[in-house]
Design a protein around this motif. Structure first.
Motif, short mmCIF file in Angstrom:
data_model
loop_
_atom_site.label_atom_id
_atom_site.label_comp_id
_atom_site.label_asym_id
_atom_site.label_seq_id
_atom_site.Cartn_x
_atom_site.Cartn_y
_atom_site.Cartn_z
N CYS A 197 1.53 6.70 -6.80
CA CYS A 197 0.41 7.58 -7.16
C CYS A 197 0.74 9.04 -6.90
O CYS A 197 0.27 9.92 -7.64
N GLN A 198 1.54 9.30 -5.90
CA GLN A 198 1.94 10.69 -5.65
C GLN A 198 2.76 11.24 -6.82
O GLN A 198 2.59 12.40 -7.21
N TRP A 212 -4.50 11.61 -4.28
CA TRP A 212 -3.25 10.88 -4.09
C TRP A 212 -2.49 11.31 -2.84
O TRP A 212 -1.59 10.61 -2.40
N LYS A 252 0.83 -1.20 0.00
CA LYS A 252 0.00 0.00 0.00
C LYS A 252 0.87 1.26 0.00
O LYS A 252 0.61 2.21 -0.74
N ASP A 253 1.90 1.27 0.83
CA ASP A 253 2.77 2.44 0.89
C ASP A 253 3.50 2.66 -0.43
O ASP A 253 3.66 3.80 -0.89
N HIS A 308 0.98 4.02 -2.92
CA HIS A 308 0.67 5.39 -2.55
C HIS A 308 1.73 6.35 -3.08
O HIS A 308 1.41 7.41 -3.65
N PHE A 354 -4.84 9.33 -0.33
CA PHE A 354 -5.06 8.01 -0.90
C PHE A 354 -6.46 7.49 -0.60
O PHE A 354 -6.65 6.37 -0.11
N ASP A 355 -7.47 8.30 -0.91
CA ASP A 355 -8.85 7.86 -0.72
C ASP A 355 -9.66 8.19 -1.97
O ASP A 355 -9.44 9.20 -2.63
N TRP A 412 -11.35 4.60 2.18
CA TRP A 412 -9.93 4.49 2.52
C TRP A 412 -9.53 3.03 2.49
O TRP A 412 -10.22 2.19 3.08
N VAL A 441 2.15 12.79 3.84
CA VAL A 441 2.22 11.39 4.27
C VAL A 441 3.38 11.23 5.25
O VAL A 441 4.29 12.07 5.29
N ASP A 491 -5.41 2.81 7.07
CA ASP A 491 -4.29 3.64 7.51
C ASP A 491 -4.06 3.45 9.00
O ASP A 491 -4.78 2.72 9.67
#
Length: 323
Positions: A24-25, A175, A17-18, A21, A178-179, A213, A123, A216
Motif C-alpha cells: 500500500c505504501q 497508507w 499485514k506488514d 502495508h 495503515f488506518d 486500525w 513504519v 499494531d
C-alpha cells in the motif's frame, strides 16, 4: 452478533499485514506523485472499493488510470480510461521487491510509469522497496477477512459522517499509518506545531478524528479509535458509551477493541455510540459550536440518548458510567 464480521487477531496474520502495508505504501506514493496537493494530505490516501484497496482515478502522461490491490481475486490490477488493463497475480505472496518491480513494469508498458521515493515512510520497516525480499507473506483468508471488516467499517463511518454539517474528510485509508479514518473539523485553526512537515499539515486546524486500525505493536489487536487534537484538558474524565481512554505516545486515544464490536449483539450500534460519545466529549471540552455542526441527518438528542443507552446495555455497562 453480526455473522459477517470475522475474527482478526494480529498474531495470526502479522507477517501478511506488514507485506500488505508495504504494498500500500508503494501505491500511495504513486498516488501522491500524480495528484495535486490538498489540505491535510487528502490527495495521498487510498480507498476501500468493491474489490479491495484502490488509488481511485489518477492522471499521468495524458492518461487517466487507477491501481487496485484486489483482495477478492488476490491480484494487482491497473486500468486505464482508454480500456487497457494489465494485472498480475499475488499468488501466495510476492516479495516487496518483486511487487514493486512488476508494478513499475506494468505502468511502463502502459506508458505511465511514475518515479517515487523507493523507501517506506513512517513504519518500522526501513529496507528500500527494490531490496526488500523479506516481506512476502500473503494469507489469503486473513486478507479476505480484513476486506470484509474494512468494507463494513467504511459503511458505518459513512453513516456517521452524514451526521456532521461542518468540514469533514472523506473516509480514506492512510497508507503510512495503515488506518481507515474519517475526521471532523471545528472550522478553527489550531496552534502551530513544532514538528515534521507531514504532521504540521495534518493538524493545521482543530480536529476530532475516528478510525480503524487492523492492529499494531502499540495497541495490539485490531481496534477502533478516536482522538481530539489539540486535546482539551479533562478529556480522560469524560464518559464513553463503549471502549476506554488510553495514553498513546504524547496523546490520548479513545479505544474500542474490534473484538468488542464484532461480538456485540448490534455491532453498528456499538460503533456509532462509541464514535458519538467520543465526539461529544472532545467537542464539549474544546467548545465546538456543536449545534451549528449537526446536519439535517443527525439523529435527534433523544435518538442519540437511545443509541448510547442501547450500546451500554449491550455491553453490560451503566448508562451513566465512566470509562
Amino acid at each position: 452478533m453480526d455473522a459477517s464480521l470475522p475474527e482478526l487477531r494480529l498474531a495470526d496474520w502479522r507477517a501478511t499485514k506488514d507485506t500488505l502495508h508495504l504494498y500500500c505504501q508503494i501505491l500511495g506514493k504513486i498516488r501522491l506523485a500524480t495528484t495535486p496537493p490538498r489540505n491535510h494530505w487528502w490527495n495521498a490516501p487510498l480507498y476501500v472499493d468493491v474489490r479491495g484497496l484502490t488509488t481511485r482515478r489518477l492522471h499521468h502522461q495524458g492518461t487517466t488510470f487507477e491501481i487496485t490491490i484486489d483482495l477478492v481475486d488476490h491480484a494487482l490490477v491497473v486500468r486505464t480510461s482508454d480500456g487497457r488493463t494489465t494485472s498480475f497475480e499475488l499468488g501466495d505472496g510476492l516479495p516487496v521487491a518483486e511487487f514493486d518491480a512488476r508494478l513499475h513494469q506494468a505502468l511502463k508498458e502502459l506508458g505511465i510509469d511514475v518515479v517515487i521515493r523507493e523507501e517506506p515512510f513512517g513504519v518500522p520497516m526501513t529496507t528500500p522497496f527494490p531490496q526488500d525480499r523479506k516481506h512476502a507473506a500473503w494469507d489469503r483468508g486473513a486478507l479476505e477477512r480484513l476486506y470484509r471488516i474494512l468494507d463494513w467499517s467504511d459503511t458505518v463511518f459513512e453513516e456517521f459522517s452524514g451526521w456532521f454539517n461542518g468540514k469533514t474528510s472523506p473516509v480514506h485509508l492512510f497508507w503510512h499509518s495503515f488506518d481507515l479514518a474519517v475526521t471532523r473539523f471545528s472550522g478553527r485553526p489550531a496552534p502551530p506545531l513544532d514538528t515534521d512537515r507531514v504532521t504540521r499539515e495534518a493538524y493545521t486546524h482543530e480536529v476530532i478524528s475516528f478510525g480503524f486500525w487492523p492492529g499494531d505493536d502499540n495497541l495490539g489487536d485490531a481496534a477502533y479509535y478516536s482522538y481530539t487534537a489539540p486535546a482539551p484538558a479533562g478529556l480522560r474524565d469524560q464518559p464513553l458509551a463503549a471502549g476506554s481512554w488510553v495514553e498513546s505516545g504524547t496523546g490520548l486515544l479513545a479505544i474500542l477493541p474490534y473484538e468488542t464490536v464484532r461480538t456485540s449483539p448490534a455491532p453498528a450500534t456499538t460503533l456509532l455510540a462509541f464514535m458519538q460519545s467520543a465526539y461529544e466529549a472532545g467537542a464539549r471540552l474544546a467548545d465546538w459550536d456543536t449545534g451549528s455542526l449537526e446536519s439535517t441527518w443527525c439523529p435527534s438528542p433523544d435518538q442519540l440518548r437511545q443509541l448510547r443507552a442501547e450500546a451500554t446495555a449491550e455491553l453490560g455497562r451503566p448508562a451513566t458510567g465512566r470509562s
